[in-house]
Design an enzyme around this catalytic site. Structure first.
Site, PDB file in Angstrom:
ATOM      1  N   ASP A  87      -3.639  -4.986   0.463  1.00 60.19           N
ATOM      2  CA  ASP A  87      -4.359  -4.455   1.890  1.00 60.19           C
ATOM      3  C   ASP A  87      -5.954  -5.029   2.641  1.00 60.19           C
ATOM      4  O   ASP A  87      -6.401  -4.663   1.606  1.00 60.19           O
ATOM      5  CB  ASP A  87      -3.941  -3.191   2.241  1.00 60.19           C
ATOM      6  CG  ASP A  87      -4.171  -2.380   3.339  1.00 60.19           C
ATOM      7  OD1 ASP A  87      -4.474  -3.118   4.748  1.00 60.19           O
ATOM      8  OD2 ASP A  87      -4.713  -0.753   3.542  1.00 60.19           O
ATOM      9  N   GLU A  96      -4.350   1.861  -2.998  1.00 63.25           N
ATOM     10  CA  GLU A  96      -3.563   3.041  -2.389  1.00 63.25           C
ATOM     11  C   GLU A  96      -3.255   4.045  -3.695  1.00 63.25           C
ATOM     12  O   GLU A  96      -2.487   4.691  -3.067  1.00 63.25           O
ATOM     13  CB  GLU A  96      -3.677   3.151  -0.697  1.00 63.25           C
ATOM     14  CG  GLU A  96      -4.430   4.598  -0.482  1.00 63.25           C
ATOM     15  CD  GLU A  96      -4.148   4.562   1.379  1.00 63.25           C
ATOM     16  OE1 GLU A  96      -4.804   5.628   1.082  1.00 63.25           O
ATOM     17  OE2 GLU A  96      -4.057   3.844   1.540  1.00 63.25           O
ATOM     18  N   TYR A 118      -7.521  -3.916  -2.236  1.00 64.29           N
ATOM     19  CA  TYR A 118      -7.556  -3.086  -1.043  1.00 64.29           C
ATOM     20  C   TYR A 118      -8.761  -3.062  -0.458  1.00 64.29           C
ATOM     21  O   TYR A 118      -9.661  -2.213  -1.057  1.00 64.29           O
ATOM     22  CB  TYR A 118      -7.481  -1.414  -1.789  1.00 64.29           C
ATOM     23  CG  TYR A 118      -6.821  -0.885  -1.116  1.00 64.29           C
ATOM     24  CD1 TYR A 118      -6.411  -0.462   0.348  1.00 64.29           C
ATOM     25  CD2 TYR A 118      -7.726   0.772  -1.449  1.00 64.29           C
ATOM     26  CE1 TYR A 118      -6.766   0.527   1.459  1.00 64.29           C
ATOM     27  CE2 TYR A 118      -7.304   1.881  -0.357  1.00 64.29           C
ATOM     28  CZ  TYR A 118      -7.110   1.628   0.998  1.00 64.29           C
ATOM     29  OH  TYR A 118      -6.651   2.942   2.060  1.00 64.29           O
ATOM     30  N   ASN A 137       0.327  -1.315   0.094  1.00 64.85           N
ATOM     31  CA  ASN A 137      -0.007   0.226   0.029  1.00 64.85           C
ATOM     32  C   ASN A 137       0.441   1.111  -0.161  1.00 64.85           C
ATOM     33  O   ASN A 137       1.384   1.704   1.203  1.00 64.85           O
ATOM     34  CB  ASN A 137      -0.932  -0.103   1.232  1.00 64.85           C
ATOM     35  CG  ASN A 137      -1.778   1.444   1.199  1.00 64.85           C
ATOM     36  OD1 ASN A 137      -1.469   2.380   0.318  1.00 64.85           O
ATOM     37  ND2 ASN A 137      -3.077   1.485   1.333  1.00 64.85           N
ATOM     38  N   ASP A 156       2.599   4.850   4.878  1.00 60.00           N
ATOM     39  CA  ASP A 156       2.692   3.827   6.499  1.00 60.00           C
ATOM     40  C   ASP A 156       2.853   2.398   6.595  1.00 60.00           C
ATOM     41  O   ASP A 156       2.860   1.672   7.838  1.00 60.00           O
ATOM     42  CB  ASP A 156       1.166   4.664   7.570  1.00 60.00           C
ATOM     43  CG  ASP A 156       0.493   4.789   6.232  1.00 60.00           C
ATOM     44  OD1 ASP A 156       0.294   4.485   5.204  1.00 60.00           O
ATOM     45  OD2 ASP A 156      -0.381   5.545   6.600  1.00 60.00           O
ATOM     46  N   HIS A 157       2.378   2.159   5.168  1.00 62.05           N
ATOM     47  CA  HIS A 157       2.959   0.331   4.929  1.00 62.05           C
ATOM     48  C   HIS A 157       4.206   0.376   4.428  1.00 62.05           C
ATOM     49  O   HIS A 157       4.540   0.933   4.227  1.00 62.05           O
ATOM     50  CB  HIS A 157       1.787   0.070   4.247  1.00 62.05           C
ATOM     51  CG  HIS A 157       0.384   0.606   4.478  1.00 62.05           C
ATOM     52  ND1 HIS A 157      -0.464  -0.803   4.458  1.00 62.05           N
ATOM     53  CD2 HIS A 157      -0.482   1.054   4.772  1.00 62.05           C
ATOM     54  CE1 HIS A 157      -1.322   0.090   5.304  1.00 62.05           C
ATOM     55  NE2 HIS A 157      -1.708   1.039   5.655  1.00 62.05           N
ATOM     56  N   ASN A 181      -6.843  -4.779   6.244  1.00 61.59           N
ATOM     57  CA  ASN A 181      -6.927  -3.815   6.634  1.00 61.59           C
ATOM     58  C   ASN A 181      -8.093  -4.144   7.935  1.00 61.59           C
ATOM     59  O   ASN A 181      -8.640  -3.671   8.753  1.00 61.59           O
ATOM     60  CB  ASN A 181      -8.238  -2.678   6.320  1.00 61.59           C
ATOM     61  CG  ASN A 181      -7.446  -0.828   6.003  1.00 61.59           C
ATOM     62  OD1 ASN A 181      -6.720  -0.420   6.886  1.00 61.59           O
ATOM     63  ND2 ASN A 181      -7.801  -1.112   4.047  1.00 61.59           N
TER      64      ASN A 181
END
Length: 264
Positions: free
Chosen positions: A151, A38, A109, A11, A254-255, A153
């Protein structure tokens, strides 16, 4: 003779804003295939040039302006593109292709789900659960060797978060999300490859919040990014690596990327 393929998933939180670190990762690690989530770019504006210069001439994308978006970038041929609208609203959150040996590679995603883990108070949380339910329906009909990555999540295990006690009611680690992801996994008898290589009792993260002043020292992470396979591919996976140092690169996502080596 088996073909070795290294498949990465990341991501990237805007492929154009972070193209420099994507190029660095590709030069350093050289995976055969990179699945991005993303991407945050409409298809006509996708930055194909830098990838082609590095030998990634096969590019399959499903994007939209400023939000969401997925892509599969590859050195090897990709065929039979498919897109599923598991969000049921046209958002670009999935793209899938066929790779070597008739194997399907599905890049997804999953919605983050907002901040409140209650579908009555938070529409986004309900959309996330419904997305996973549609994926579960699809999963039950999967009939060919398939790699499912991206991702998700959701951090399903207590060791997939820095503190189960403090995050048990936080979106991404709530019981209802873990149950939904478990239902998806059961529907296709999916193998969670990370936990084949890293024991379930050991902490493992792929995401660290931008809010942390010193993400590395505090190490308050979550394992939100996953690589799953149908049972017929379990023995084809020979290594799985989480590239944690990428979180410390300039202007990071951040990933961080995850990479699995397959012999197909």
């Amino acid at each position: 003779m088996a073909t070795t393929l290294r498949i990465a998933s990341w991501n990237i939180n805007s492929v154009r804003a972070r193209i420099d670190i994507v190029e660095r990762f590709l030069r350093d690690e050289g995976p055969d295939i990179l699945c991005l989530q993303e991407t945050k770019v409409a298809d006509p504006q996708f930055p194909e040039g830098p990838f082609r210069q590095l030998g990634y001439n096969h590019i399959v994308i499903n994007g939209q302006p400023m939000h969401h978006g997925v892509a599969i970038i590859s050195k090897v041929s990709l065929a039979n593109k498919q897109v599923h609208d598991w969000q049921a609203n046209g958002e670009a959150r999935h793209v899938g292709v066929e790779i070597a040996g008739g194997v399907r590679l599905e890049n997804v995603y999953v919605p983050a789900g907002g901040d409140i883990p209650d579908r009555e108070q938070n529409v986004k949380f309900g959309q996330k659960l419904d997305f996973l339910a549609r994926m579960t329906d699809w999963s039950g009909a999967v009939s060919v060797p398939t790699i499912l990555t991206g991702d998700f999540n959701v951090a399903p295990l207590e060791t997939d978060v820095w503190s189960h006690k403090q995050l048990v009611n936080v979106v991404s680690h709530t019981a209802i999300e873990i149950e939904a992801l478990g239902g998806l996994q059961s529907a296709g008898n999916w193998i969670d490859l990370a936990r084949e290589f890293v024991p379930p009792e050991k902490k493992l993260y792929t995401w660290w919040s931008y809010r942390a002043q010193d993400w590395e020292t505090s190490d308050r992470g979550r394992r939100l990014d996953h690589m799953w396979v149908t049972p017929d591919l379990k023995d084809k996976a020979h290594a799985h690596v989480v590239h944690k140092p990428c979180r410390g690169w300039g202007k990071p996502s951040d990933h961080v990327p995850i990479v699995t080596e397959f012999r197909l």
